[in-house]
Design a protein around this motif. Structure first.
Motif, PDB file in Angstrom:
ATOM      1  N   GLY A 159      17.370 -11.232  -4.402  1.00 40.58           N
ATOM      2  CA  GLY A 159      16.626 -12.428  -4.769  1.00 40.58           C
ATOM      3  C   GLY A 159      17.164 -13.699  -4.144  1.00 40.58           C
ATOM      4  O   GLY A 159      16.455 -14.709  -4.082  1.00 40.58           O
ATOM      5  N   SER A 160      18.407 -13.686  -3.675  1.00 42.50           N
ATOM      6  CA  SER A 160      18.971 -14.877  -3.041  1.00 42.50           C
ATOM      7  C   SER A 160      18.476 -15.052  -1.609  1.00 42.50           C
ATOM      8  O   SER A 160      18.649 -16.122  -1.018  1.00 42.50           O
ATOM      9  CB  SER A 160      20.499 -14.806  -3.052  1.00 42.50           C
ATOM     10  N   LEU A 161      17.881 -14.007  -1.038  1.00 45.86           N
ATOM     11  CA  LEU A 161      17.394 -14.072   0.339  1.00 45.86           C
ATOM     12  C   LEU A 161      16.019 -14.722   0.388  1.00 45.86           C
ATOM     13  O   LEU A 161      15.304 -14.796  -0.611  1.00 45.86           O
ATOM     14  CB  LEU A 161      17.336 -12.664   0.933  1.00 45.86           C
ATOM     15  N   PRO A 171      23.403 -19.412  -0.133  1.00 43.68           N
ATOM     16  CA  PRO A 171      24.351 -18.379  -0.552  1.00 43.68           C
ATOM     17  C   PRO A 171      24.054 -17.919  -1.978  1.00 43.68           C
ATOM     18  O   PRO A 171      23.636 -18.711  -2.829  1.00 43.68           O
ATOM     19  CB  PRO A 171      25.711 -19.079  -0.475  1.00 43.68           C
ATOM     20  N   MET A 172      24.283 -16.628  -2.239  1.00 39.41           N
ATOM     21  CA  MET A 172      23.910 -16.076  -3.546  1.00 39.41           C
ATOM     22  C   MET A 172      24.613 -16.785  -4.698  1.00 39.41           C
ATOM     23  O   MET A 172      24.072 -16.891  -5.790  1.00 39.41           O
ATOM     24  CB  MET A 172      24.175 -14.563  -3.582  1.00 39.41           C
ATOM     25  N   TRP A 173      25.833 -17.306  -4.463  1.00 34.30           N
ATOM     26  CA  TRP A 173      26.549 -17.956  -5.558  1.00 34.30           C
ATOM     27  C   TRP A 173      26.018 -19.366  -5.844  1.00 34.30           C
ATOM     28  O   TRP A 173      26.398 -19.981  -6.839  1.00 34.30           O
ATOM     29  CB  TRP A 173      28.045 -18.032  -5.240  1.00 34.30           C
ATOM     30  N   ALA A 174      25.118 -19.864  -4.995  1.00 32.38           N
ATOM     31  CA  ALA A 174      24.602 -21.217  -5.169  1.00 32.38           C
ATOM     32  C   ALA A 174      23.149 -21.247  -5.617  1.00 32.38           C
ATOM     33  O   ALA A 174      22.599 -22.315  -5.856  1.00 32.38           O
ATOM     34  CB  ALA A 174      24.742 -22.002  -3.862  1.00 32.38           C
ATOM     35  N   LYS A 175      22.514 -20.076  -5.743  1.00 30.62           N
ATOM     36  CA  LYS A 175      21.093 -20.029  -6.071  1.00 30.62           C
ATOM     37  C   LYS A 175      20.901 -19.655  -7.532  1.00 30.62           C
ATOM     38  O   LYS A 175      21.218 -18.540  -7.945  1.00 30.62           O
ATOM     39  CB  LYS A 175      20.364 -19.023  -5.180  1.00 30.62           C
ATOM     40  N   ASP A 176      20.373 -20.593  -8.303  1.00 31.62           N
ATOM     41  CA  ASP A 176      20.113 -20.351  -9.725  1.00 31.62           C
ATOM     42  C   ASP A 176      18.774 -19.644  -9.868  1.00 31.62           C
ATOM     43  O   ASP A 176      17.717 -20.262  -9.787  1.00 31.62           O
ATOM     44  CB  ASP A 176      20.098 -21.677 -10.488  1.00 31.62           C
ATOM     45  N   GLN A 177      18.831 -18.325 -10.068  1.00 36.79           N
ATOM     46  CA  GLN A 177      17.604 -17.543 -10.108  1.00 36.79           C
ATOM     47  C   GLN A 177      16.955 -17.507 -11.476  1.00 36.79           C
ATOM     48  O   GLN A 177      15.859 -16.963 -11.634  1.00 36.79           O
ATOM     49  CB  GLN A 177      17.883 -16.122  -9.617  1.00 36.79           C
TER      50      GLN A 177
END
Length: 457
Positions: A159-161, A171-177
């Motif tokens: 989901g971060s892509l 980056p995956m650690w910066a994306k609030d899903q």
């Protein structure tokens, strides 16, 4: 300082952490370089990606969680939120030796996967690997099982892509899903208090697993094998993939589920592997099958899983008859689980696997008769094409964990048109794990011929 108490299942994953049993799970994601790049741009692509990602200052849950006490020896572990990352530690760059094929990639992933995580730091690492053959690079991301299960972990990573090749990925650690789903769905409803009837039903169901049963696969169904026993600190990793269209065609023709077909293929591969070793037991091997207890629409992060057990039909030579045995076994297991209320399922999980997990925590998990021979898990993925700074995501291979006494794990996840398998094994206990990956292809093709009467293209 904001603290978060771990739910019981998450806490158990931390408490199981041991010298030879790191409790992280991971994903290996392979990408093709954008076709628009020239040779110089392709050579610098990964380095530029790393440099840009190391400038990212945002960090969201669960990537911002660190243990308040960096030890597994605690009853109710807690995490606290941090606001700064050491990205030279958490984000690393590697290059494969030539020729950069599946063998070299598997060896590197096995080495990275066997290394335990530093419990004093946030419980995740991201490794970017270049030098792959066929114009590819890879991401290997591992995160502690105390933070995510397979479903929530896969959703976080894929989901971060980006869904567009023209968009730079965060980056995956910066994306609030959590922003991508309604608030009511991102927070699961708390179950009500269990009744005496729930606890009683769960206990009675767990007792069935400790008795012989002609219909139900129980702990007494599990034979001794050369595969089962103590595990060491080192790992082997192999990958495999099958087209989803072929799997669905086969499942429909056999009136089976894709999970049934996966089990039959795995059973066929294990049968061939053990026959070559002259060590095939008379009784069929059994598998633990993790089952998600998430409600539809639940996109929360954490562990929500129960377990059923099934026969792999390794004592049956005919592939179609093996699949029929798998179907009978899984339907009996599902019936046992479906008879329980949601509150009872949680207690059933505790009663059925609690003694095994407790003995594992105390260091006795590999002694005595094993409850099952291997673990097979199917994690739902996404069909949608995804990109990382224009690089197309080709495959997502899950890289799971093994436990004392059960040194072999098969996990699969769907992405695009493929079902991708990650096979993880104890290096000393299960030699030549690549042969299992090859044997899965043989077992699949044999099953197709038996069920469809002709090989599929």
């Amino acid at each position: 300082m904001t603290q978060r108490r771990m739910p019981l299942l998450d806490a158990a994953s931390l408490q199981l952490e041991g010298k030879n049993m790191p409790m992280h799970i991971a994903a290996l994601m392979t990408f093709s370089y954008p076709s628009s790049l020239d040779e110089a741009e392709r050579r610098d692509f990964v380095s530029r990606l790393i440099a840009r990602w190391r400038e990212e200052t945002r960090i969201v849950f669960p990537w911002n969680q660190v243990l308040t006490r960096p030890t597994r020896w605690q009853f109710r572990p807690a995490t606290r939120e941090i606001y700064e990352l050491d990205l030279e530690y958490h984000l690393r760059q590697w290059s494969l030796p030539a020729p950069g094929g599946e063998k070299e990639l598997g060896q590197m992933i096995a080495w990275l996967h066997e290394l335990p995580m530093d419990l004093e730091k946030p419980l995740w690492e991201c490794h970017v690997i270049e030098g792959l053959s066929d114009n590819r690079f890879a991401l290997y991301i591992k995160i502690h099982h105390a933070l995510v299960d397979g479903i929530s972990g896969t959703r976080l990573l894929v989901g971060s892509l980006s869904t567009s090749a023209d968009t730079l990925s965060v980056p995956m650690w910066a994306k609030d899903q959590t922003e991508q789903a309604p608030k009511a769905e991102s927070t699961p409803a708390k179950p009500g208090l269990p009744s005496f009837g729930d606890v009683k039903a769960a206990f009675e169901a767990s007792l069935k697993l400790r008795r012989s049963n002609d219909e139900l696969t129980t702990f007494r169904s599990t034979p001794d094998t050369i595969l089962n026993g103590p595990i060491g600190p080192h790992r082997r990793v192999a990958t495999q993939q099958f087209g989803l269209a072929r799997l669905k065609t086969l499942a429909k023709a056999a009136d089976a589920t894709i999970n049934d077909v996966v089990m039959a293929i795995t059973g066929g591969a294990l049968r061939e592997y053990l026959l070559e070793a002259n060590a095939l037991p008379e009784d069929s091997l059994t598998a633990a099958l993790p089952v998600s207890t998430r409600k539809p629409g639940d996109v929360s992060i954490g562990n929500q899983v129960s377990m059923l057990f099934g026969s792999l039909g390794t004592n049956i030579a005919d592939p179609a008859l093996r699949l029929a045995q798998v179907k009978r076994s899984t339907r009996a297991g599902k019936a046992l689980l479906n008879d329980l209320s949601p509150n009872a399922v949680n207690f059933y999980s505790l009663f059925s696997t609690g003694p095994f997990l407790t003995s594992t925590m105390l260091g006795f998990g590999s002694s005595g008769r094993q409850l099952f021979n291997t673990t097979i898990s199917n994690v739902p993925g996404q069909r949608e094409i995804r990109y990382l700074n224009g690089a197309e995501l080709l495959h997502v291979y899950p890289v799971s964990l093994i436990m004392p006494g059960v040194p072999l794990n098969f996990t699969c996840v769907s992405h695009g048109d493929f079902l991708n398998f990650g096979i993880v094994a104890c290096r000393d206990r299960v030699p030549h794990v690549q042969r299992l990956a090859v044997a899965m292809t043989t077992a699949f093709e044999e099953l197709e011929r038996c069920v469809l009467n002709s090989p599929q293209g």
